[in-house]
Every structure is written in C-alpha cells, then in structure tokens.
Write an enzyme that holds these catalytic residues in place. Structure first.
Site, short mmCIF file in Angstrom:
data_model
loop_
_atom_site.label_atom_id
_atom_site.label_comp_id
_atom_site.label_asym_id
_atom_site.label_seq_id
_atom_site.Cartn_x
_atom_site.Cartn_y
_atom_site.Cartn_z
N ASN A 9 19.10 -9.46 -37.82
CA ASN A 9 19.10 -8.57 -38.99
C ASN A 9 20.31 -7.65 -38.86
O ASN A 9 20.31 -6.74 -38.05
CB ASN A 9 17.78 -7.77 -39.01
CG ASN A 9 17.76 -6.72 -40.09
OD1 ASN A 9 18.66 -6.68 -40.95
ND2 ASN A 9 16.75 -5.86 -40.07
N TRP A 10 21.32 -7.92 -39.68
CA TRP A 10 22.58 -7.16 -39.56
C TRP A 10 22.49 -5.78 -40.19
O TRP A 10 23.41 -5.00 -40.10
CB TRP A 10 23.74 -7.98 -40.15
CG TRP A 10 24.03 -9.26 -39.39
CD1 TRP A 10 23.41 -9.69 -38.24
CD2 TRP A 10 25.01 -10.26 -39.71
NE1 TRP A 10 23.95 -10.88 -37.83
CE2 TRP A 10 24.93 -11.26 -38.71
CE3 TRP A 10 25.94 -10.41 -40.74
CZ2 TRP A 10 25.75 -12.39 -38.73
CZ3 TRP A 10 26.76 -11.54 -40.75
CH2 TRP A 10 26.67 -12.51 -39.76
N LYS A 11 21.38 -5.50 -40.87
CA LYS A 11 21.15 -4.19 -41.52
C LYS A 11 22.38 -3.80 -42.37
O LYS A 11 23.06 -4.67 -42.90
CB LYS A 11 20.80 -3.15 -40.47
CG LYS A 11 19.60 -3.59 -39.62
CD LYS A 11 18.96 -2.49 -38.82
CE LYS A 11 17.77 -3.04 -38.05
NZ LYS A 11 17.04 -2.04 -37.30
N HIS A 95 10.47 -4.65 -43.96
CA HIS A 95 11.07 -4.04 -42.76
C HIS A 95 10.69 -2.56 -42.73
O HIS A 95 10.61 -1.91 -43.77
CB HIS A 95 12.59 -4.21 -42.77
CG HIS A 95 13.18 -3.84 -41.45
ND1 HIS A 95 13.41 -2.54 -41.08
CD2 HIS A 95 13.52 -4.61 -40.38
CE1 HIS A 95 13.88 -2.53 -39.84
NE2 HIS A 95 13.96 -3.76 -39.40
N GLU A 97 12.28 -0.01 -42.07
CA GLU A 97 13.23 0.91 -42.71
C GLU A 97 13.01 0.94 -44.22
O GLU A 97 13.25 1.96 -44.88
CB GLU A 97 14.66 0.52 -42.32
CG GLU A 97 14.94 0.89 -40.87
CD GLU A 97 15.83 -0.06 -40.09
OE1 GLU A 97 16.57 -0.84 -40.72
OE2 GLU A 97 15.78 -0.01 -38.84
N GLU A 165 7.32 -5.42 -35.30
CA GLU A 165 8.38 -4.50 -34.91
C GLU A 165 7.81 -3.09 -34.79
O GLU A 165 7.72 -2.37 -35.79
CB GLU A 165 9.50 -4.51 -35.96
CG GLU A 165 10.14 -5.87 -36.14
CD GLU A 165 11.56 -5.76 -36.70
OE1 GLU A 165 12.46 -6.29 -36.07
OE2 GLU A 165 11.75 -5.11 -37.74
N GLY A 171 15.97 0.32 -32.60
CA GLY A 171 17.22 1.07 -32.49
C GLY A 171 17.16 2.22 -31.52
O GLY A 171 18.05 3.07 -31.48
N SER A 211 14.79 -3.41 -30.09
CA SER A 211 15.65 -3.32 -28.91
C SER A 211 15.62 -4.58 -28.05
O SER A 211 15.65 -4.51 -26.82
CB SER A 211 15.29 -2.08 -28.07
OG SER A 211 15.48 -0.90 -28.85
N GLY A 232 18.14 -6.54 -34.18
CA GLY A 232 19.02 -5.67 -34.96
C GLY A 232 20.37 -5.54 -34.27
O GLY A 232 21.21 -6.43 -34.31
N GLY A 233 20.57 -4.40 -33.61
CA GLY A 233 21.87 -4.06 -33.01
C GLY A 233 22.52 -5.18 -32.22
O GLY A 233 23.72 -5.45 -32.38
P1 13P Z 1 17.10 -3.18 -32.98
O1 13P Z 1 17.18 -4.54 -32.32
O2 13P Z 1 18.43 -2.58 -33.26
O3 13P Z 1 16.16 -2.28 -32.24
O4 13P Z 1 16.44 -3.42 -34.43
C1 13P Z 1 15.31 -4.20 -34.55
C2 13P Z 1 15.08 -4.47 -35.99
O5 13P Z 1 14.77 -3.58 -36.77
C3 13P Z 1 15.25 -5.85 -36.46
O6 13P Z 1 14.79 -6.01 -37.76
#
Ligand code: 13P
Length: 252
Positions: A9-11, A95, A97, A165, A171, A211, A232-233
């Site tokens: 997920n590149w957000k 998600h 967020e 998640e 994050g 993470s 994510g990251g």
């Molecule tokens: P991180 O891997 O940056 O913690 O993010 C997880 C995430 O929200 C994937 O959708």
C-alpha cells in the site's frame, strides 16, 4: 493450503516517475515464479503508469479506495468501474486511515464492498483496533463489529481478502508480536466461520499489516492463520519489499 499474498500500500506517496521506477525495480528484482500472490496499490494518479510498467508481470494492480456509486454527481470520488477501466484488479476498502481520518463508517464500507465486487474487483477489507481499544480489552469486540456490520451472506467471500491491521502498529515501528497477530487472525477466522461456514473460513486469506519489514515478515507469516502481509512504508523500498516477499515464500 492457502497461498501467501503480499501487497504494498503506497498510500499518499511518490509521483508518476517515481512510481513507475518503483514498479520497474520490483519487476526486475522479484524472482520469477515466486509462490506468493503479489499486488501494489499506488495513488489514483499513478495507476495508469504503474499498470503500464507492470504489464506481463505477476504483480497485480489495485487502488486504495473507491466510491460505492457507479457514476454521477459525486465530485472527487472514483467509481469501481473506473478502476477496472485503468487496469485495476483489486481495491482496498476500510483502511484505518480512511476510517479514522476520513470518517468512513461500517455502513459506507459495506456499500463500497458490494459495489467493488459488482464491478469485478477483488477486495482487501481492512479491520483492526486502536491502541485505546486494545488496552481496554476491546480488540475482539471491535473486530466483531467490523466483521458483522460489513460482511454477511449478501457478500460472497470468494473475491475478498481480510487485512488485520492493528492501528497502533501502523507506521509506528511497533509490530504486533507473532502471537498477537495469530490470536487476532484466529478470532477473525472463527467469526467468519460463524457468519458464513467452515469452508469459507478455511479458504479465506487474512493478511497482517502494521510495520511489516523484511526482518519480521517470515516469522509473522509462519503463524498458521497469517496468510500474507499488507505493507505500507517498507513497500516503497525495492529491497525491503522483495525481502518481505522472500519471507513469505520461506514461511512455514
Ligand atoms: P506500515 O507498514 O507503514 O506500518 O503501514 C501498514 C499499512 O497501513 C498498510 O496498509
């Protein structure tokens, strides 16, 4: 045996040139025939370019969100059919967020899943508790609500993956321990068994997100109910993401 599924997920990161370079870098580094399903979720503006870059690769293209109507006066929204039109096969729904920053409710998420499936997309439905909810011992109650208010007999699970998640692990660098992840995944699978049936529960894939890194991927995905990762990251870095995929392939 459920096949592992690793998704990035590149957000809200990158731009068209950087997204294309990342997609090309992944294609070049991922071992052909790796026994793991793969997908990336770039921002809307980069979907076409990434789709072009991924042509012929095993990495599927997905979007991070969609609306629940097919067309019309919904300024700023994107319909599921429009995602199919630019080459998407998947969409992320719910998600944390979007739930907690953009205010999406379970009722909206249900409509989004129905609309996405009707358009032919596969869905990754995200669930997970916040830190205060975990500390108050409410993890299972939160997951119960996120499952039972959204899924049900009107939604076929054959094109749905669930991503667990925990919001406190996203994050933050704080990963759920393999035991914490396993416990939540097993709970989700049990609830799916109750809501649907044993076969649906057994075949459903449940990804862990929060993470995930190359260094913890294998151990997390070796848990019996952890069928992959939503990253994510670390999905923005070729080496890390490839390391996570290798961890998935090596998980037992
Ligand atoms: P991180 O891997 O940056 O913690 O993010 C997880 C995430 O929200 C994937 O959708």
């Amino acid at each position: 045996m459920r096949r592992k599924f690793v998704a990035g997920n590149w957000k809200m990161n990158l731009n068209v040139a950087k997204a294309r370079a990342l997609a090309e870098g992944l294609q070049a580094k991922i071992a052909p025939g790796v026994p793991v399903d793969l997908a990336v979720f770039p921002p809307f503006t980069m979907l076409s370019a990434v789709g072009e870059a991924l042509k012929g690769s095993a990495i599927k293209l997905g979007a991070q969100n969609c609306y629940f109507e097919a067309e019309g006066a919904f300024t700023g929204e994107v319909a599921p059919g429009m995602l199919v039109d630019v080459g998407c096969e998947l969409v992320l729904i719910g998600h944390s967020e979007r739930r907690h920053i953009l205010g999406e409710t379970n009722a909206m998420l249900k409509k989004k899943i129905v609309a996405a499936l009707a358009a032919g997309l596969k869905v990754i439905y995200c669930v997970g508790e916040k830190l205060d909810e975990r500390e108050a011992g409410r993890t299972e109650a939160v997951l119960h609500q996120q499952i039972h208010e959204v899924l049900g007999p009107d939604i076929s699970l054959s094109s749905v993956v669930i991503a667990y998640e925990p919001v406190w692990a996203i994050g933050t660098g704080k990963t759920a321990t393999p035991d914490q992840a396993q416990e939540a995944h097993a709970y989700i699978r049990r609830e799916i068994g109750t809501l649907y049936n044993g076969k649906a529960a057994e075949t459903l894939r449940i990804q862990y997100g929060g993470s995930v890194k190359a260094s913890n991927a294998r151990e997390l995905m070796s848990q019996p109910d952890v069928d992959g990762a939503l990253v994510g990251g670390a999905s923005l870095k070729v080496e890390e993401f490839v390391g996570i995929i290798e961890g998935a392939a090596a998980a037992r």
